[in-house]
Design a protein around this motif. Structure first.
Motif: not given
Ligand code: ZN
Length: 832
Positions: A315-334
């Motif tokens: 899955q995308g995320g990893h230690s830099r994913g936090g509880l949510a992160v803004v991806k380079s495409d502008g969407d937020t991954l939670t």
């Protein structure tokens, strides 16, 4: 009375109905899964709660503890009928594989497939353990008709967290830095985890490189459990960079040759079912591009080489994913998204396995039938031989940890491929030997670990491409194309106590001798060692032989020395006089004396490689069992070098070394008698200042015609001629130097970069590559041509001190068994 019993029955009734209600993770934790990080003990508590509520569907087993004392556990989840006969299912499964000793006939009909889901091997890829909570609930929720149907044909084994120490390191840190509301800005602090990160275990080991070698307690305990089950399907849940879409099977090339068409096909079947759920939800994914199946110590390859469909899900995320992160495409991954995706693939895998369980089971049986009839490769017997039984014992341990049967040969009249000469030759017995037959259940695993060369169809792999045990363990071996008859295994010859009033001789021909030396020094025993071979009482002794004399030692020296010899399984020999037949007498100044245990320190912290530092730390703590002081590299400027004898600088980039005052201090430390042991990157950092020169690509090399005209479509292949993803090279070793004591005049090194040094003019070039040193594994044409006529292991005197250079890492993942002695030599013997 009546009133009381009414109240009592009310309580009993309430209790009974509660016992049947399976709490959802949200109800138990007090928050929705993915809105916070769940600490490991809470995960364990939830599993216990569900097991209590559904004892007929869930059985928990604790299989061990981590280094930091956290619980390692698996949950077996199945239909009430299957949970009731769980141990019979397990034993039947082992009978199907042929590894069981019991004689009952294996049953194929009605045997459920075993699906093993392993979560969070990398502690800072934490969404998967959250998904494990959802998965357990979905499988036990009485209102879930789908999972109820699947569990008729499958037993699901959930390991909610393979690496609890790493997970809690990440989760505790994250919880300590996140504000009232999380911050999805990737540049905020909560997205940048401090050194060493939660990926690794307590000793900074990557547990997803340790399945076969089992150097770590987590792997040792888990594999013991795993090998008493041998599941048909195994999923290892991971996370990758947060911008990447989800990855699931089928995997990418290179595939190891032993992987069967059936294993490939079933990976695709599972992948297509996963894809159907992702498509329905509009979630992106990719398959078959990266994540190859070669190196045997992963959570996908290891199960594959043991008869299962082994897979990695990312899955995308990893230690830099936090509880949510803004991806380079502008969407937020939670974290909610991440856990949901892992939950979805987990269930989808169970669904596919359940629907195809009959085929899974019959193919599983066929896999092991083929293994037992030796259909797994051209070599039918592997024979390993050594002069010293202590060289073979670690090999036996490795085989047994992996359930590989071994024995000895009655007839030694055969020819085979000699690993060390590279030729077909008649067997030369060194004194002790063991043999492994390809006609056994674990035939595939035996081949993968023992075959001389692994065929690599595509060098685009992200791990080492060579690991063959005879090279890694420094044990002579023959790969034989015929089936040889194996007899009983030998027993280790016990050490006999030797009582002496003058002295004892201890042969120095295995790593055990170095461990013994460390123990003696710590017990304040004065130990001499022979720098040259000698002859005593008509027997020849090699360089490095340890000599313990009564002279200068405490009264109980004989008892201490004998006890250490028994502990390390080395037979000491009696000395009655200091007069030798040939060579230097024991009183000669050419016989070096070691007195006092050297105090060893190592630089650590965020300027050194966490894996590199972990390897040295674990080596001292758990293998050599010798004290080591860990010092943060940032403290180097303030460090007091006075009480340190040996300073180890692991791979990394130490900023303080660029500071002149600190660099001078380090030189003074050496000039005044100190010793530095530098590894990999630390060698190149010291190089310019300490007179070493890295070999570079020759300027006068003529580039090929039209070399600059590259095809855009082949742009990813361009770097391969310069890449070397872990290959074995034969090093010429000066075994007359104390760094090489206990070795023959060669050493197989695992080369992971193109770095080589020009021969030192003022120092000892102990380990060098001459010409044609490549033995096995992928090495790009350019880098292979460059790796000749240079130094990799060197010793340099400076003032009254010493610097030891290891440009290659002899302690790599602590599985390169043959490197352990040379590292101990660096600590105890080199530069005396
Ligand atoms: Zn991972």
């Amino acid at each position: 009375m009546k009133k009381f019993s009414l109240i009592l029955s009310f309580f009993l009734f309430t209790f009974a109905s509660q016992a049947q209600q399976v709490p959802s993770p949200e109800a138990f934790l007090g928050y929705k899964v993915g809105t916070r990080y769940t600490r490991h003990h809470k995960i364990v508590a939830y599993f216990n709660e569900v097991a209590k509520a559904r004892p007929n569907m869930v059985k928990l087993e604790q299989y061990g503890l981590t280094n930091e004392g956290r619980e390692l556990m698996v949950a077996f989840v199945g239909s009430p009928e299957n949970i009731q006969r769980l141990d019979e299912i397990r034993r039947n499964n082992l009978r199907l594989a042929g590894v069981s000793r019991d004689k009952a006939a294996p049953l194929l009909n009605g045997a459920p497939a075993i699906v093993w889901l392993s979560y969070n091997v990398h502690g800072n890829e934490p969404s998967s353990s959250e998904a494990a909570l959802l998965t357990l609930f979905a499988l036990t929720d009485p209102s879930n008709a789908a999972t109820k149907a699947w569990l008729k044909n499958t037993v699901v084994v959930i390991d909610p967290c393979i690496n609890p120490d790493g997970r809690d390191r990440y989760v505790n840190w994250f919880n300590s830095v996140v504000g009232k509301d999380m911050n999805a800005d990737p540049s905020s602090r909560e997205h940048s985890e401090p050194w060493p990160g939660g990926r690794s275990n307590h000793y900074n080991f990557d547990l997803n490189r340790d399945w076969a070698w089992q150097t770590q307690v987590e792997s040792q305990q888990r594999l013991k459990k795993y090998n008493t089950w041998l599941p048909q399907v195994h999923v290892d849940f991971h996370e990758q960079g947060y911008n990447a879409p989800y990855y699931f099977a089928p995997a990418a090339e290179p595939f190891h040759e032993v992987i069967t068409p059936w294993q490939r096909n079933f990976q695709e079947l599972i992948g297509r079912n996963n894809a159907s759920y992702f498509d329905k939800n509009g979630w992106l994914f990719f398959t078959k591009e990266s994540f190859d199946l070669l190196y045997p110590s992963y959570g996908d390859t290891y199960p594959i080489y043991n008869g299962a469909i082994g897979m990695t899900y990312e899955q995308g995320g990893h230690s830099r994913g936090g509880l949510a992160v803004v991806k380079s495409d502008g969407d937020t991954l939670t974290l909610v998204d991440r856990a949901t995706h892992h939950f979805t693939t987990g269930l989808s895998t169970i669904e596919t396995s359940s629907k195809n369980h009959e085929k899974l089971m019959s193919e599983f049986k066929q896999y092991f039938d083929d293994s037992r009839s030796g259909k797994t490769g051209e070599y039918k017997t592997y024979v390993l031989t050594a002069k010293d039984q202590n060289k073979l014992i670690p090999v036996i341990k490795l085989l047994e940890q992996n359930g590989i049967e071994w024995g000895t040969l009655d007839s030694k009249n055969f020819r085979g491929y000699n690993y060390f000469s590279g030729k077909e030759e008649a067997f030369g017995d060194e004194g002790f030997h063991i043999a492994v037959s390809a006609y056994q259940p674990k035939s595939v695993m035996a081949r993968v670990l023992l075959e001389p060369k692994t065929v690599v169809t595509d060098s685009n792999t992200y791990d080492i491409t060579a690991w063959s045990v005879p090279y890694a363990y420094g044990v002579k071996a023959y790969a034989v194309k015929e089936k040889l008859d194996l007899g009983n295994s030998w027993k280790v010859a016990p050490v006999k106590e030797v009582s002496s009033s003058y002295g004892l001789l201890i042969p120095y021909s295995s790593f055990n001798a170095a461990r013994l030396l460390g123990d003696l020094l710590r017990s304040n025993i004065k130990v001499r060692f022979a720098e040259s071979p000698f002859r005593y009482k008509n027997k020849d002794y090699e360089r490095g032989t340890l000599i313990v004399l009564k002279t200068g030692n405490p009264e109980n020296w004989n008892a201490i020395t004998n006890a250490a010899c028994i502990k390390h399984n080395i037979q000491p020999e009696l000395v009655e006089t200091g007069f030798v037949d040939k060579g230097f007498d024991f009183g000669s100044s050419s016989v070096s004396t070691l007195s006092g245990a050297p105090k060893v320190a190592m630089l650590t912290g965020d300027q050194v490689s966490s894996l590199g530092a972990g390897e040295v730390w674990h080596y001292f703590d758990k293998i050599l069992e010798y004290p080591i002081t860990l010092i943060n590299a940032t403290e180097m400027g303030r460090m007091n070098f006075k009480d340190i004898h040996v300073l180890i600088i692991p791979d990394g980039y130490i900023r303080a070394l660029s500071d002149k005052a600190t660099a001078d201090k380090l030189k003074d430390f050496v000039r005044n008698g100190g010793k530095i042991i530098a590894l990999e990157g630390a060698v190149s950092q010291l190089a310019s200042d300490w007179g070493l020169k890295q070999k570079s690509e020759k300027d006068d090399e003529k580039p090929a015609e039209y070399a600059d005209v590259r095809k855009y479509g082949e742009r990813n292949k361009g770097y391969l001629s310069n890449s070397i993803p872990g290959a074995i090279f034969k090093m010429d070793l000066d075994n007359t130097h104390p760094l090489g004591f206990g070795y023959p005049d060669y050493y197989y090194t695992l080369k992971q970069d193109g770095v080589l040094y020009e021969f030192m003019k003022g120092g000892w070039n102990v380990g060098v590559l001459k010409k044609d040193a490549h033995v096995s594994g992928v090495a790009g044409a350019k880098v292979k041509a460059r790796l000749k006529d240079g130094m990799l292991f060197g010793v340099q005197g400076m003032g009254s001190g010493t610097v030891v250079y290891f440009s290659d890492n002899p302690l790599f993942r602590n599985f390169w068994e043959n490197g352990k002695l040379i590292f101990a030599n660096a600590v105890f013997l080199a530069g005396q």
